[in-house]
Design an enzyme around this catalytic site. Structure first.
Site, PDB file in Angstrom:
ATOM      1  N   GLU A 185      40.751  44.492  25.495  1.00  0.00           N
ATOM      2  CA  GLU A 185      41.705  45.479  26.008  1.00  0.00           C
ATOM      3  C   GLU A 185      43.067  45.378  25.305  1.00  0.00           C
ATOM      4  O   GLU A 185      44.119  45.422  25.941  1.00  0.00           O
ATOM      5  CB  GLU A 185      41.873  45.326  27.520  1.00  0.00           C
ATOM      6  CG  GLU A 185      40.618  45.665  28.310  1.00  0.00           C
ATOM      7  CD  GLU A 185      40.816  45.641  29.806  1.00  0.00           C
ATOM      8  OE1 GLU A 185      40.101  46.350  30.522  1.00  0.00           O
ATOM      9  OE2 GLU A 185      41.701  44.884  30.279  1.00  0.00           O
ATOM     10  N   GLU A 262      33.257  47.768  31.147  1.00  0.00           N
ATOM     11  CA  GLU A 262      33.652  47.219  32.453  1.00  0.00           C
ATOM     12  C   GLU A 262      33.676  48.372  33.447  1.00  0.00           C
ATOM     13  O   GLU A 262      34.601  49.183  33.435  1.00  0.00           O
ATOM     14  CB  GLU A 262      35.031  46.559  32.404  1.00  0.00           C
ATOM     15  CG  GLU A 262      35.084  45.241  31.670  1.00  0.00           C
ATOM     16  CD  GLU A 262      36.451  44.565  31.814  1.00  0.00           C
ATOM     17  OE1 GLU A 262      37.199  44.923  32.758  1.00  0.00           O
ATOM     18  OE2 GLU A 262      36.758  43.692  30.979  1.00  0.00           O
TER      19      GLU A 262
END
Length: 779
Positions: A185, A262
């Site tokens: 991320e 995710e």
């Protein structure tokens, strides 16, 4: 000759089988990127991954949790590798026992489960410092997650160690690893493709060359650091508009396999905030929608488990430490139980099994016991058990005393008399401090609230001043991961316009190691008013999982049979600690508690259910004082505008910049015509048109905040989490206002607004007005 050849072939085959079983490997295969699909051994394959973390599960329970995931209908296990638990001291790597990640992968392969490996170096995961080792912070000028030469050097050493453990476990070499992630991320941290390329090259250099490498980000920022030779995946939570989440990716790469790397099943808990839950039906509908479109996913978390010991992280801004339980409202509970959410998901996934295959049976849960009340009669007051001190002229953070975790005591004597009302100013307290004068408690300071000042009584020259600081979790997200502990800068006495920095400190370190904790001069006694260690033994006729009820205790940590179980804090919402039965024993067991505040009653009982939702908040969590109403009637409207309907970021440029310290957004109406307003994330733009740092922002006022159905307070607009949001209370009409204290003068040229990610953008603001000024608004 023919018989001899057949016999030889059989022997060779047997040797190969024995060797492969010993190594936990099978036949070699392949996993590749095809046209709009993944290819497993050349055939289309949809990844149905369950994220679980080996460090959050007792090694004795790994196989059980893997089997629980398989019984859901999953085909893959997704894991982070936590650098800081494997290299707790520089160049001392530990991949044994609880840290044996290769053994975990072998167990997954035993049950025909593939592995997605996410080795970081940064992982977030609500884990201490996002998985980065604390000792990196000993280098004062280090820039984490950048091309800082020292950071890259240490990262390379760690990634190479991961390669030694796991590179030969790629599917092409007979193992079960099918994908490896590069960083994590990063678009939410910075834009630096050169850095991402460095990490990619390290991963390849460590031997991960046979399977797809990928990078994950949010749909709003995945292009910031996207490398051409990596697979791109997107992260988002339950209820998200899935078409919108993949829209940009499909435009840029129409033939790529789509994957939500995710898909957030629930959320994590913070100390002092309401327990988080997410709707099961919404989660299942999202998974079905993805599978119906051939979209792969990883369910984060399928089983959260427990953040044992001191390993919990923290978010910032504002600073907020994580609970020890990582239950996450996941389908498999913290103790490994199949929840209602589990059964709903399992029923749904039954329709997506490969032809001819059925889900395996759900394994039985481990036995649960209760433990009668344990009374503590041995105590070791902390101030009577001081270790050898180190001396320092100036205040320095914990890391500079070669201490990673625990508590630290700073002690000095006042050189001169102090008048009543003098302020003791500590810059900065990280994270929870108690201030004593000659052993008497003067105040407690909590970083969550920005507390760092104590008004002193009159004190004589020579008074002993003690500042005991507990380090909670290091920040695990954004630039604030440079989170040094203890007291980070200085301590001053301030009276009027004069200030004097205190010097000449004796510094005492209290680490969390069991060897340090047990080595105390315990004596007969019970409840203490100040910080103390407590010790007791208890006997068991049988073992089983149990939950230690900590409701009569203040704040601290627990060790059982030498293992650090986790933190407790009376404010909740977590009031129990999960105690795995595999770490208990028949006969005598030992328990030690460090309570920094002092218990109401020095006793613990073991109960058969967790208590994760009892909140004892000392101050209101909302940002509006009783009877307070913002008065904008005499304020100048700086800008008026409207947002367009739809998901995704919107940017507004003001007609002219303004210099301000206080900012107010007044929402006048909603896109759906209803009363509720909501906002997921919010930025102000500087004079250069780029987002300003939000690290020191504070919410000065919000007219309405929903806290009964969830943690939807106004500070969620700058918590760096796109799936959390500010929401006003049903039945409270527009206009809705939020005031941000920037805490420094800033030139503001515009704003960026992100509505909720769900389809239909519930609560999205339509018309709004902007106000700004240097002084506080009137209430």
């Amino acid at each position: 000759m023919k018989n001899w050849f057949s016999w030889l072939t059989a022997v060779v085959t047997l040797i190969v089988l024995i060797t492969s079983c010993k190594d936990g490997k099978g036949s070699k295969g392949s996993f590749e990127i095809g046209d709009k699909t993944f290819l497993l051994n050349g055939k289309p394959f949809v990844v149905k991954a369950a994220e679980i973390h080996y460090t959050r599960i007792p090694a004795e329970y790994w196989e059980h949790r893997i089997k629980m995931c398989k019984a859901l209908g999953m085909n893959t296990i997704c894991i982070y590798a936590f650098w800081n638990i494997h290299e707790q001291k520089p160049d001392e790597f530990d991949f044994s026992g609880q840290n044996d990640v290769a053994a975990f992968c072998k167990l997954a392969q035993k049950h025909d489960m593939y592995i997605i490996l996410r080795p970081g170096p940064y992982v977030c995961a609500e884990w201490e410092m996002g998985g980065l080792p604390w000792w990196l912070l000993k280098k004062k000028d280090i820039q984490l997650r950048t091309n800082d030469p020292y950071f890259l050097e240490r990262t390379r050493l760690f990634i190479n160690q991961m390669g030694k453990q796991l590179a030969d476990r790629q599917i092409t070499r007979g193992g079960n690893i099918i994908m490896v992630q590069v960083e994590n991320e990063y678009g939410s941290y910075a834009t630096d493709k050169e850095y991402i390329a460095h990490i990619r090259d390290m991963v390849k250099g460590a031997g991960f060359t046979d399977v797809p490498l990928f990078q994950c980000d949010w749909s709003s920022n995945f292009t910031n650091n996207a490398l051409d030779d990596l697979l791109w995946t997107v992260n988002f939570g339950t209820g998200a508009d899935i078409d919108q989440q993949f829209k940009k990716l499909k435009e840029l790469r129409p033939n790529t396999p789509l994957m939500c790397s995710e898909f957030w099943s629930g959320w994590f808990d913070h100390w002092g905030r309401k327990h988080e839950t997410r709707d099961a039906a919404t989660m299942v509908n999202g998974i079905k929608e993805m599978l119906d479109r051939n979209i792969s996913f990883s369910l984060y978390m399928t089983h959260g488990g427990t953040t044992f010991g001191h390993w919990g992280g923290a978010n910032s801004p504002a600073y907020s430490a994580m609970c020890s339980s990582y239950d996450y409202d996941a389908p498999i509970s913290e103790a490994g139980w199949a929840t209602e959410k589990y059964h709903i998901l399992r029923e749904a996934l039954a329709a997506y099994m490969p032809a001819g295959e059925k889900q395996s049976e759900v394994p039985e849960a481990f036995p649960v016991i209760e433990i009668p009340e344990i009374t503590f009669t041995s105590v070791a007051p902390l101030f009577d058990n001081l270790p050898q001190p180190k001396e320092s002229t100036d205040i320095r953070p914990m890391e500079q005393f070669d201490q990673g975790w625990g508590s630290i005591l700073y002690r000095t004597t006042l050189p001169e008399e102090v008048k009543e009302g003098t302020s003791l100013v500590i810059t900065e307290v990280h994270d929870w401090a108690q201030v004593f004068a000659d052993g008497q408690l003067l105040a407690r300071l909590d970083r969550r609230r920005g507390e760092n000042v104590v008004k002193l009584p009159a004190l004589k020259a020579g008074t002993r001043l003690d500042i005991l600081v507990e380090a909670m979790g290091r920040v695990n997200f954004d630039k604030a991961i440079h989170d040094r502990k203890g007291i980070t800068e200085k301590v001053e006495l301030v009276s009027g316009d004069t200030s004097a920095e205190l010097k000449n400190w004796k510094v005492y370190s209290f680490p969390v190691d069991y060897g340090f904790v047990k080595d105390k001069a315990f004596k007969e006694g019970s409840k203490q008013d100040g910080p103390a260690y407590y010790r007791a033994t208890f006997n068991l006729d049988k073992t089983g999982d149990v939950f230690l009820d900590m409701q009569t205790w203040g704040k601290g940590m627990v060790w059982v049979n030498g293992k650090a179980m986790g933190r407790f804090w009376e404010i909740g919402p977590q009031q129990t600690l999960f105690m795995p039965g595999c770490w208990l024993k028949k006969g005598e067991n030992e328990i030690i508690v460090l309570d920094l505040k002092g218990p109401e009653k020095a006793a613990i009982r073991g109960v058969n259910k967790p208590i994760l939702d009892v909140l004892r908040q000392e101050v209101p969590t909302t940002h509006r004082k009783e009877g307070q109403t913002l008065d904008l009637s005499k304020e100048k409207v700086w800008f008026a505008g409207s947002f367009k309907p739809g998901n995704g970021w919107q940017e507004i440029t003001f007609e002219k910049p303004m210099k301000i310290r206080q900012f107010c957004l007044e929402a006048l109406s909603s896109q759906d015509g209803k009363e509720v307003a909501s906002m997921a994330e919010f930025y102000l733009l500087g004079s250069d048109g780029k987002p300003l740092s939000r690290q020191h922002w504070q919410i000065g006022y919000a007219d309405s905040e929903e806290i009964k159905s969830g943690n939807r307070t106004a500070d969620k607009i700058y918590d760096l989490q796109e799936s959390t949001f500010w929401q006003t209370v049903q039945g409270t009409p527009y206009p809705h206002t939020v005031v941000i204290d920037l805490r420094e003068e800033q030139t503001v040229s515009g704003l960026r607004y992100l509505p909720r990610a769900e389809q239909g953008t519930p609560g999205m603001i339509k018309d709004f007005r902007v106000y700004g000024k240097m002084t506080p608004f009137s209430y």
